[in-house]
Design a protein around this motif. Structure first.
Motif, PDB file in Angstrom:
ATOM      1  N   GLN A   1       0.803  -1.222   0.000  1.00 16.94           N
ATOM      2  CA  GLN A   1       0.000   0.000   0.000  1.00 16.94           C
ATOM      3  C   GLN A   1       0.838   1.276   0.000  1.00 16.94           C
ATOM      4  N   LEU A   2       2.124   1.109   0.239  1.00 14.90           N
ATOM      5  CA  LEU A   2       2.985   2.289   0.357  1.00 14.90           C
ATOM      6  C   LEU A   2       4.401   1.947  -0.052  1.00 14.90           C
ATOM      7  N   MET A   3       4.977   2.788  -0.920  1.00 11.91           N
ATOM      8  CA  MET A   3       6.414   2.724  -1.175  1.00 11.91           C
ATOM      9  C   MET A   3       7.018   4.027  -0.667  1.00 11.91           C
ATOM     10  N   ASP A   4       8.203   3.937  -0.098  1.00 11.72           N
ATOM     11  CA  ASP A   4       8.830   5.107   0.532  1.00 11.72           C
ATOM     12  C   ASP A   4       8.856   6.353  -0.357  1.00 11.72           C
ATOM     13  N   VAL A   5       9.088   6.168  -1.676  1.00 10.78           N
ATOM     14  CA  VAL A   5       9.191   7.330  -2.566  1.00 10.78           C
ATOM     15  C   VAL A   5       7.882   8.118  -2.631  1.00 10.78           C
ATOM     16  N   ALA A   6       6.751   7.452  -2.409  1.00  7.21           N
ATOM     17  CA  ALA A   6       5.462   8.148  -2.449  1.00  7.21           C
ATOM     18  C   ALA A   6       5.339   9.139  -1.295  1.00  7.21           C
ATOM     19  N   LEU A   7       6.012   8.854  -0.180  1.00  2.00           N
ATOM     20  CA  LEU A   7       5.967   9.764   0.973  1.00  2.00           C
ATOM     21  C   LEU A   7       6.786  11.028   0.738  1.00  2.00           C
ATOM     22  N   LEU A   8       7.711  10.982  -0.229  1.00  2.00           N
ATOM     23  CA  LEU A   8       8.528  12.175  -0.514  1.00  2.00           C
ATOM     24  C   LEU A   8       7.683  13.318  -1.053  1.00  2.00           C
ATOM     25  N   LYS A   9       6.458  12.998  -1.536  1.00  3.90           N
ATOM     26  CA  LYS A   9       5.563  14.055  -2.041  1.00  3.90           C
ATOM     27  C   LYS A   9       5.080  14.956  -0.913  1.00  3.90           C
ATOM     28  N   GLN A  10       5.100  14.434   0.325  1.00  2.77           N
ATOM     29  CA  GLN A  10       4.686  15.234   1.481  1.00  2.77           C
ATOM     30  C   GLN A  10       5.883  16.050   1.951  1.00  2.77           C
ATOM     31  N   TRP A  11       5.706  17.364   2.083  1.00  2.73           N
ATOM     32  CA  TRP A  11       6.849  18.238   2.329  1.00  2.73           C
ATOM     33  C   TRP A  11       7.476  18.046   3.706  1.00  2.73           C
ATOM     34  N   SER A  12       6.662  18.098   4.754  1.00  2.00           N
ATOM     35  CA  SER A  12       7.227  18.051   6.107  1.00  2.00           C
ATOM     36  C   SER A  12       7.087  16.667   6.710  1.00  2.00           C
ATOM     37  N   LEU A  13       7.878  16.408   7.753  1.00  2.00           N
ATOM     38  CA  LEU A  13       7.787  15.138   8.468  1.00  2.00           C
ATOM     39  C   LEU A  13       6.411  14.998   9.106  1.00  2.00           C
ATOM     40  N   LEU A  14       5.865  16.118   9.556  1.00  2.00           N
ATOM     41  CA  LEU A  14       4.528  16.111  10.161  1.00  2.00           C
ATOM     42  C   LEU A  14       3.475  15.659   9.152  1.00  2.00           C
ATOM     43  N   ASP A  15       3.583  16.170   7.921  1.00  2.00           N
ATOM     44  CA  ASP A  15       2.653  15.756   6.858  1.00  2.00           C
ATOM     45  C   ASP A  15       2.813  14.269   6.539  1.00  2.00           C
ATOM     46  N   LYS A  16       4.051  13.812   6.504  1.00  2.00           N
ATOM     47  CA  LYS A  16       4.317  12.388   6.233  1.00  2.00           C
ATOM     48  C   LYS A  16       3.676  11.521   7.310  1.00  2.00           C
ATOM     49  N   LYS A  17       3.816  11.926   8.566  1.00  2.00           N
ATOM     50  CA  LYS A  17       3.227  11.172   9.675  1.00  2.00           C
ATOM     51  C   LYS A  17       1.707  11.154   9.574  1.00  2.00           C
ATOM     52  N   LYS A  18       1.141  12.282   9.200  1.00  5.64           N
ATOM     53  CA  LYS A  18      -0.321  12.388   9.086  1.00  5.64           C
ATOM     54  C   LYS A  18      -0.852  11.414   8.031  1.00  5.64           C
ATOM     55  N   VAL A  19      -0.220  11.432   6.863  1.00  9.65           N
ATOM     56  CA  VAL A  19      -0.625  10.545   5.769  1.00  9.65           C
ATOM     57  C   VAL A  19      -0.444   9.082   6.171  1.00  9.65           C
ATOM     58  N   LEU A  20       0.667   8.795   6.832  1.00 10.89           N
ATOM     59  CA  LEU A  20       0.965   7.430   7.255  1.00 10.89           C
ATOM     60  C   LEU A  20      -0.043   6.943   8.295  1.00 10.89           C
ATOM     61  N   ASN A  21      -0.366   7.800   9.262  1.00  5.76           N
ATOM     62  CA  ASN A  21      -1.335   7.423  10.292  1.00  5.76           C
ATOM     63  C   ASN A  21      -2.726   7.196   9.706  1.00  5.76           C
ATOM     64  N   GLU A  22      -3.103   7.972   8.701  1.00  6.25           N
ATOM     65  CA  GLU A  22      -4.396   7.783   8.043  1.00  6.25           C
ATOM     66  C   GLU A  22      -4.446   6.432   7.325  1.00  6.25           C
ATOM     67  N   LEU A  23      -3.329   6.073   6.672  1.00 15.68           N
ATOM     68  CA  LEU A  23      -3.247   4.791   5.982  1.00 15.68           C
ATOM     69  C   LEU A  23      -3.333   3.631   6.979  1.00 15.68           C
ATOM     70  N   ILE A  24      -2.583   3.741   8.074  1.00 20.22           N
ATOM     71  CA  ILE A  24      -2.602   2.700   9.106  1.00 20.22           C
ATOM     72  C   ILE A  24      -4.011   2.528   9.669  1.00 20.22           C
ATOM     73  N   SER A  25      -4.684   3.647   9.931  1.00 22.87           N
ATOM     74  CA  SER A  25      -6.049   3.589  10.482  1.00 22.87           C
ATOM     75  C   SER A  25      -7.011   2.889   9.531  1.00 22.87           C
ATOM     76  N   SER A  26      -6.858   3.157   8.220  1.00 21.94           N
ATOM     77  CA  SER A  26      -7.764   2.548   7.238  1.00 21.94           C
ATOM     78  C   SER A  26      -7.554   1.033   7.167  1.00 21.94           C
ATOM     79  N   ILE A  27      -6.325   0.576   7.371  1.00 24.73           N
ATOM     80  CA  ILE A  27      -6.033  -0.867   7.342  1.00 24.73           C
ATOM     81  C   ILE A  27      -6.463  -1.524   8.650  1.00 24.73           C
ATOM     82  N   LYS A  28      -6.229  -0.831   9.765  1.00 25.61           N
ATOM     83  CA  LYS A  28      -6.651  -1.361  11.064  1.00 25.61           C
ATOM     84  C   LYS A  28      -8.168  -1.533  11.131  1.00 25.61           C
TER      85      LYS A  28
END
Length: 433
Positions: A368-395
């Motif tokens: 569901q995720l490759m590391d390069v796709a996260l590079l589109k998010q500018w800040s680490l905070l944005d990356k965490k937000k997107v990642l947490n949303e993905l984790i929640s959808s799978i959980k």
């Protein structure tokens, strides 16, 4: 056990019901075309046909599960609570959509057999997909639909005890090349030096000679860090090493280098190891067989898992090659540049060959995720937000999170700042569930 009455027990119907009922929801399913057997069954049961027999749990069927080959399918996406679906089947059905036909369309990758525009690597892109165009790529819709079906069954059969399933994580470490400077050979090293000089990359030049003269650690050799992380988690990482020939698309290390072979063996002592199939082996079964046999020689065991270079898939040929070589699992089903669910699911499924109309033994584990796709998010905070949303959808559907990282992701290269923290967030997500 769920007993399904239907007018025709087709291979497609058998395949998708077993995926939804058994693999996602965890209970057994059987089929009958005899009304007497259906009436006599005193547990979970439903009819799946054009018209209800009476007042039973009934889902009106679409034609796709009873067809063969490809056809023109009219797909009308509609909203369904917090998600979307297609193949609306009216008010008389226990659920408003034929989720079995819709799920078959998604898992069989029906749309990838149809005419579409490929990218520069010859790949089916996210932008060509129904999920992207219709705005549900970010959801594991097949699993969501399955749980809606489960809720409707529970309402009808409140005494039936449904089994539990837990969220899990399977981290993938892709290794196109284990080192940035080491073991590259004389010609490639000389070419790298000339390139650094011509572009005035002084730091790179310093690092290169530091590594080659053995007073610096190769920046992409992050295996010690990864193996230490493995030792502190309760699930196995899966490494994919590229051992194919050097080409325009693949810049790996020769498997004839003893140090490289030792590295693969060392990693295999602690983690699972699979084969990253080279770009040109995707369409060359003989080359693919050589790569498989070479990896088996290194591992001294049968090869179980594969991933395709650059996440390229040619359906159905790629999967047929894997099946003929008795590779049991493939981890290519995903989009390298987009976060989301290519097949609409976060549950492993078996490949269904639409040309031969048969379920195959090849297990597809979608990422569901490759590391390069996260590079589109500018800040680490944005990356965490997107990642947490993905984790929640799978959980939410007790699925399996399969993220793909590379060995160089954990280097000190500036573009990968914060990715160790993101990796930890993923590993820790299991303990929070």
């Amino acid at each position: 056990m769920l007993l399904v009455y239907t007018h025709n027990i087709s291979p497609r119907l058998n395949y998708i019901f077993k995926h939804i009922c058994t693999r996602i929801l965890g209970f057994e399913v059987k089929f009958t075309t005899k009304i007497e057997a259906f009436i006599a069954h005193d547990s979970l049961k439903m009819s799946y046909t054009k018209q209800a027999l009476g007042n039973e749990f009934f889902v009106k069927c679409h034609d796709i599960l009873f067809e063969q080959g490809l056809g023109d399918i009219d797909i009308n996406i509609q909203k369904w609570d917090n998600t979307k679906c297609f193949f609306f089947n009216g008010d008389k059905s226990a659920i408003p959509f034929d989720i079995f036909s819709a799920s078959f369309y998604m898992l069989s990758r029906y749309e990838e057999y149809l005419p579409h525009v490929k990218d520069a690597f010859g790949r089916f892109t996210a932008e060509e997909s129904l999920a992207y165009k219709s705005g549900f790529l970010h959801q594991p819709v097949v699993d969501i639909w399955a749980y809606k079906f489960k809720a409707a069954l529970q309402a009808q059969f409140p005494d039936f005890k449904f089994p539990d399933k837990n969220y899990s994580v399977k981290p993938i470490i892709d290794v196109p090349s284990p080192y940035k400077y080491k073991l590259k050979g004389l010609l490639r090293t000389f070419g790298g030096v000339l390139s650094d000089l011509s572009k005035l990359r002084i730091v790179s030049l310093y690092d290169r000679f530091g590594v080659l003269l053995r007073f610096k650690h190769d920046p992409h050799d992050t295996f010690k860090y990864l193996l230490n992380r493995q030792k502190n988690t309760r699930f196995k990482f899966l490494f994919f090493f590229l051992i194919g020939e050097l080409s325009t698309y693949d810049k790996g290390i020769s498997p004839n280098k003893k140090h490289f072979v030792s590295l693969i063996k060392h990693v295999a002592d602690y983690c699972q190891v699979g084969l990253k199939i080279s770009f040109f082996a995707l369409e060359d079964e003989k080359r693919l067989k050589r790569e498989k046999e070479k990896m088996e020689d290194v591992l001294n065991t049968n090869l179980i898992a594969s991933r395709q270079s650059h996440s390229k898939l040619n359906l159905p040929e790629t999967y047929r090659y894997l099946i003929s070589l008795e590779i049991k699992e493939d981890y290519t089903m995903g989009y390298p540049n987009h976060i989301g669910f290519r097949a609409g699911s976060c549950t492993p499924f078996l490949f269904y060959d639409l040309d031969y109309e048969v379920q195959t033994p090849l297990k597809i584990i979608p990422y569901q995720l490759m590391d390069v796709a996260l590079l589109k998010q500018w800040s680490l905070l944005d990356k965490k937000k997107v990642l947490n949303e993905l984790i929640s959808s799978i959980k939410a559907v007790n699925g399996e999170f399969v993220p793909v990282f590379h060995n160089y992701t954990f280097s000190e290269d500036k573009e990968w700042d914060g990715f160790k923290e993101l990796f930890s967030l993923i590993l820790d997500s299991v303990d929070e569930s």
